[in-house]
Design an enzyme around this catalytic site. Structure first.
Site, short mmCIF file in Angstrom:
data_model
loop_
_atom_site.label_atom_id
_atom_site.label_comp_id
_atom_site.label_asym_id
_atom_site.label_seq_id
_atom_site.Cartn_x
_atom_site.Cartn_y
_atom_site.Cartn_z
N ASP A 27 1.15 -1.28 -0.03
CA ASP A 27 -0.02 0.00 -0.08
C ASP A 27 0.81 1.12 -0.17
O ASP A 27 2.05 1.08 0.32
CB ASP A 27 -0.80 -0.20 1.43
CG ASP A 27 -1.76 1.29 1.60
OD1 ASP A 27 -2.22 1.77 0.74
OD2 ASP A 27 -1.39 1.96 2.53
N TYR A 28 0.55 2.54 -0.32
CA TYR A 28 1.27 3.61 -0.30
C TYR A 28 1.11 4.43 1.00
O TYR A 28 1.98 4.23 1.99
CB TYR A 28 1.15 4.37 -1.46
CG TYR A 28 2.18 5.59 -1.43
CD1 TYR A 28 3.42 5.32 -1.57
CD2 TYR A 28 1.81 7.02 -1.56
CE1 TYR A 28 4.30 6.43 -1.47
CE2 TYR A 28 2.60 7.72 -1.33
CZ TYR A 28 3.95 7.66 -1.31
OH TYR A 28 4.67 8.81 -1.33
N ASP A 29 0.08 5.47 1.01
CA ASP A 29 -0.27 6.30 2.12
C ASP A 29 -0.33 5.53 3.48
O ASP A 29 -1.25 4.40 3.55
CB ASP A 29 -1.41 7.07 1.93
CG ASP A 29 -1.29 8.17 0.70
OD1 ASP A 29 -0.81 9.02 1.17
OD2 ASP A 29 -1.70 7.82 -0.36
N ASP A 215 -1.53 -0.45 5.41
CA ASP A 215 -2.22 0.05 6.79
C ASP A 215 -3.67 0.13 7.07
O ASP A 215 -4.16 0.50 8.13
CB ASP A 215 -1.51 1.28 7.29
CG ASP A 215 -1.87 2.31 6.70
OD1 ASP A 215 -2.12 2.26 5.26
OD2 ASP A 215 -2.38 3.55 7.23
O1 LIG Z 1 -4.80 3.02 -0.64
P1 LIG Z 1 -3.55 4.37 -0.24
O2 LIG Z 1 -2.25 4.15 -0.89
O3 LIG Z 1 -3.34 4.25 1.25
O4 LIG Z 1 -4.38 5.84 -0.53
C1 LIG Z 1 -5.52 5.95 0.70
C2 LIG Z 1 -5.96 7.58 0.02
O5 LIG Z 1 -4.61 8.12 0.38
C3 LIG Z 1 -4.52 9.80 0.31
O6 LIG Z 1 -5.18 10.20 1.33
C4 LIG Z 1 -4.41 9.95 2.49
O7 LIG Z 1 -3.14 10.41 2.67
C5 LIG Z 1 -3.19 11.81 2.38
C6 LIG Z 1 -1.69 12.36 2.73
O8 LIG Z 1 -0.97 11.85 3.67
C7 LIG Z 1 -4.00 12.52 3.93
O9 LIG Z 1 -3.89 13.92 3.59
C8 LIG Z 1 -5.26 11.94 3.88
O10 LIG Z 1 -5.80 12.28 5.02
C9 LIG Z 1 -5.36 10.27 3.82
O11 LIG Z 1 -6.77 9.85 3.86
C10 LIG Z 1 -5.32 9.95 -1.31
O12 LIG Z 1 -5.43 11.38 -1.31
C11 LIG Z 1 -6.84 9.46 -1.33
O13 LIG Z 1 -7.24 9.57 -2.69
C12 LIG Z 1 -6.45 7.79 -1.21
O14 LIG Z 1 -7.56 7.09 -1.13
#
Ligand SMILES: O=P(O)(O)OC[C@H]1O[C@H](O[C@H]2O[C@H](CO)[C@@H](O)[C@H](O)[C@H]2O)[C@H](O)[C@@H](O)[C@@H]1O
Length: 264
Positions: A27-29, A215
């Site tokens: 996963d990324y974020d 995560d």
């Molecule tokens: O599936 P992921 O790679 O974990 O992506 C999930 C979402 O990630 C991003 O939002 C999240 O990260 C942002 C930056 O740290 C944060 O500001 C936000 O509150 C988090 O939810 C992204 O913007 C989404 O489009 C993704 O779905």
């Protein structure tokens, strides 16, 4: 029930013993990067990109980033690494650059008209929630409230969810509650849809090492799917209620594991 911390030595030794293909799904974020105030601030560092590139260039090693982000975003950030990608929580995927540099769309019927119905509601909540904003992707629509007052933001998200549930009763859409986000995506798709396609394309019997780290709630369906495969290793990041077999304490430790796997 508490789960054990992932034993790196064991993972590295299983990867070293592999004689067939190795698959690494990340996963990324929240997994390869910590959380930032705005989505565009969470750009991967050169070190993270270098580690991914090194791992992806190992023989018989297939690395994919499974993200909720849009594909253009992922292409822009990860093109230099050659890793495979999945965007918008499974709606799209592409294999690593050395296989086929082409995106596949897993949403059978993309009828964008639902956004016209939902957008005004998202806009209404954005106007009354200072600090919140809408992220519009090719298919999905996300309402972010990280920068709103924490209590008011959560309250507004709950209210938005209740209103959406009424509207969605006749629509094939699901609400995804993320990390300070509320997102709508087609009900037929989640990250496990993309992983099923990846496993099919790579030919599951030819894989003898599978590692998946994520995560968030959207990674849980992937853990459940992979837990059916005897040799697959699934790990969440941070201790929590999860379907994963293990946890890794921090994002830095995930990146260290990626680095070490690339050195085998
Ligand atoms: O599936 P992921 O790679 O974990 O992506 C999930 C979402 O990630 C991003 O939002 C999240 O990260 C942002 C930056 O740290 C944060 O500001 C936000 O509150 C988090 O939810 C992204 O913007 C989404 O489009 C993704 O779905």
């Amino acid at each position: 029930m508490s789960i054990p911390e992932l034993d790196y030595t064991d993972v590295l030794s299983q990867a070293a013993k592999s004689t067939k293909k190795k698959l690494v799904l990340l996963d990324y974020d929240g997994t390869l990067t910590t959380t930032h105030k705005l989505p565009e601030f969470a750009k991967p560092s050169q070190t993270v990109l270098d580690h991914l590139k090194t791992l992806a260039s190992q023989p018989d090693t297939y690395v994919y980033i499974l993200s909720g982000r849009g594909r253009h975003h992922l292409d822009e950030w990860f093109a230099s690494t050659g890793v495979g990608l999945s965007a918008e929580h499974g709606c799209f995927y592409k294999h690593p650059a050395n296989i086929h540099n082409k995106w596949y769309c897993l949403v059978e019927q993309v009828d964008p008209s639902w956004k016209e119905t939902i957008r005004p509601l998202f806009q209404h909540y954005t106007e009354r929630t200072p600090g919140s904003f809408i992220e519009e992707k090719e298919i999905n629509l996300t309402w972010h409230y990280r920068n709103a007052d924490p209590e008011f933001g959560s309250w507004q998200a709950t209210e938005l969810q209740v209103n959406l549930e009424k509207l969605l009763s006749h629509m094939a859409l699901s609400i995804v509650l993320g990390n300070k986000t509320l997102e709508l995506r087609p009900s037929s798709i989640d990250k496990s849809t993309a992983v099923r396609s990846i496993l099919k394309d790579l030919q599951l019997p030819s894989l003898d090492f599978i590692l998946c780290i994520g995560d968030g709630k959207t990674d849980e369906v992937v853990f459940s799917l992979l837990n059916e495969i005897p040799h697959a290793i699934t790990s969440t990041v941070g201790k929590k209620q999860t379907e994963a077999q293990y946890y890794i304490p921090t994002v830095d430790k995930v990146n260290k594991l990626v680095e070490d796997l690339g050195k085998l």
